[in-house]
Scaffold this motif. Structure first.
Motif, short mmCIF file in Angstrom:
data_model
loop_
_atom_site.label_atom_id
_atom_site.label_comp_id
_atom_site.label_asym_id
_atom_site.label_seq_id
_atom_site.Cartn_x
_atom_site.Cartn_y
_atom_site.Cartn_z
N ARG A 90 0.86 -1.19 0.00
CA ARG A 90 0.00 0.00 0.00
C ARG A 90 0.89 1.23 0.00
O ARG A 90 1.73 1.40 0.89
CB ARG A 90 -0.92 0.02 1.21
N ASN A 94 -2.35 5.60 -1.04
CA ASN A 94 -3.45 4.71 -0.69
C ASN A 94 -3.90 3.82 -1.83
O ASN A 94 -5.03 3.34 -1.83
CB ASN A 94 -4.66 5.51 -0.14
N ASP A 95 -3.04 3.62 -2.85
CA ASP A 95 -3.37 2.59 -3.82
C ASP A 95 -2.52 1.36 -3.52
O ASP A 95 -1.50 1.45 -2.84
CB ASP A 95 -3.15 3.07 -5.26
N MET A 96 -2.98 0.23 -4.00
CA MET A 96 -2.32 -1.05 -3.72
C MET A 96 -1.59 -1.53 -4.97
O MET A 96 -2.15 -1.55 -6.07
CB MET A 96 -3.36 -2.10 -3.31
N PHE A 98 0.16 -4.77 -6.55
CA PHE A 98 0.23 -6.21 -6.40
C PHE A 98 1.38 -6.78 -7.23
O PHE A 98 1.68 -6.29 -8.32
CB PHE A 98 -1.07 -6.86 -6.86
N TYR B 35 -9.83 -2.70 -10.07
CA TYR B 35 -8.56 -3.26 -10.53
C TYR B 35 -8.78 -3.97 -11.85
O TYR B 35 -9.84 -4.55 -12.10
CB TYR B 35 -7.99 -4.26 -9.51
N GLY B 42 -0.88 -9.85 -11.71
CA GLY B 42 -1.60 -9.44 -10.51
C GLY B 42 -2.55 -8.30 -10.84
O GLY B 42 -2.46 -7.68 -11.90
N PRO B 43 -3.47 -8.03 -9.92
CA PRO B 43 -4.39 -6.90 -10.14
C PRO B 43 -3.64 -5.58 -10.25
O PRO B 43 -2.69 -5.34 -9.51
CB PRO B 43 -5.26 -6.92 -8.89
N PHE B 45 -4.15 -1.44 -10.12
CA PHE B 45 -5.05 -0.43 -9.58
C PHE B 45 -5.49 0.53 -10.67
O PHE B 45 -4.67 1.14 -11.36
CB PHE B 45 -4.33 0.33 -8.47
N GLN B 48 -9.88 4.64 -7.16
CA GLN B 48 -10.58 4.43 -5.90
C GLN B 48 -11.60 5.53 -5.68
O GLN B 48 -11.31 6.71 -5.96
CB GLN B 48 -9.59 4.42 -4.74
N GLN B 56 -8.14 8.45 -5.73
CA GLN B 56 -6.82 8.12 -6.27
C GLN B 56 -7.01 7.46 -7.63
O GLN B 56 -8.03 6.83 -7.88
CB GLN B 56 -6.07 7.15 -5.35
N PRO B 97 -7.88 0.99 5.32
CA PRO B 97 -6.97 1.02 4.17
C PRO B 97 -6.14 -0.26 4.05
O PRO B 97 -5.56 -0.72 5.02
CB PRO B 97 -6.08 2.23 4.48
N GLY B 98 -6.13 -0.81 2.84
CA GLY B 98 -5.34 -2.01 2.59
C GLY B 98 -6.08 -3.31 2.81
O GLY B 98 -5.72 -4.33 2.22
N LEU B 100 -8.73 -5.16 1.72
CA LEU B 100 -9.67 -5.15 0.62
C LEU B 100 -10.52 -6.41 0.61
O LEU B 100 -10.01 -7.51 0.85
CB LEU B 100 -8.91 -5.07 -0.72
#
Lengths: 108, 111
Positions: A90, A94-96, A98, B35, B42-43, B45, B48, B56, B97-98, B100
């Motif tokens: 993270r 605040n974006d993830m 992967f 995503y 992987g996903p 982003f 949001q 974001q 946050p985080g 999900l």
């Protein structure tokens, strides 16, 4: 660059053997790291996060800032651990982010 | 609680068309993220939403847009579809946050 790398696409171990899924990250700030898991025919779900420092389903992961790693470990793999595992970061936006994932197969 | 639900589960479009994907978050969750997951990846982003605003955004072109409604449900719109937009689109809701909670995804095929 903010990036998560999982160097192994596939990992196969025998039941009862130790397993380690590798995750390395690149991030300039203070990282917050997670492991997500997707079992067959299920949705992606959170396995654990580094700040909680807990063991979930026998898995643990330690954040090593010196090596910028967050490897997932389990001392004795079980067949039901077979799944796709994703390491995620993270960012302070605040974006993830992967990783590409590691498919773990535990053989009987 | 059904958790995060997405619709449709599968759809096929042709290049140049537009698509709208829908997501209902887990009960009580106010933040929705989208995503894109290409095969073997992987996903990634996309963006949001929180309090009906895009908070974001990832590295996706303006062809990708979204919306969040007062009941926290969300839509993802993609205009001028390209072959490379073929992917699984995942919606995730969160309160912390985080942490999900993902839906099962909408698989888009662009021909």
């Amino acid at each position: 660059a903010q990036r998560v790398t999982q160097p192994e696409k596939l990992l196969s171990v025998f039941k009862g053997a130790p397993v380690e899924l590798k995750c390395n990250y690149s991030y300039s700030g203070s990282p917050e790291l997670f492991w997500y898991v997707q079992y067959s025919r299920q949705r992606l779900q959170l396995l654990l996060r580094h700040i909680s420092r807990e063991s979930i389903k026998g898995f643990t992961a330690d954040l090593n800032k010196g090596e910028t790693s967050f490897h997932l470990k389990k001392p004795f793999a079980q067949e039901e651990d077979s799944a796709m595992y994703y390491c995620a970061l993270r960012t302070n936006n605040n974006d993830m982010r992967f990783g590409a994932g590691t498919r773990l197969t535990v053989k009987p | 609680d059904a958790g995060v639900t997405q619709s449709p589960t599968h759809l096929i479009k042709t290049r140049g068309q537009q698509v709208t994907l829908r997501c209902s978050p887990k009960s009580g969750h106010d933040t929705v993220s989208w995503y894109q997951q290409a095969l073997g990846q992987g996903p990634q982003f996309i963006f949001q939403y929180y309090e009906e605003e895009e908070r974001q955004r990832g590295n996706f072109p303006d062809r990708f847009s979204g919306h969040q409604f007062p009941n926290y449900s969300s839509e993802l719109n993609v205009n001028a579809l390209l072959l490379g937009d073929s992917a699984l689109y995942l919606c995730a809701s969160s309160l912390t946050p985080g942490e999900l909670f993902f839906g099962e995804g909408s698989r888009l095929t662009v021909l």
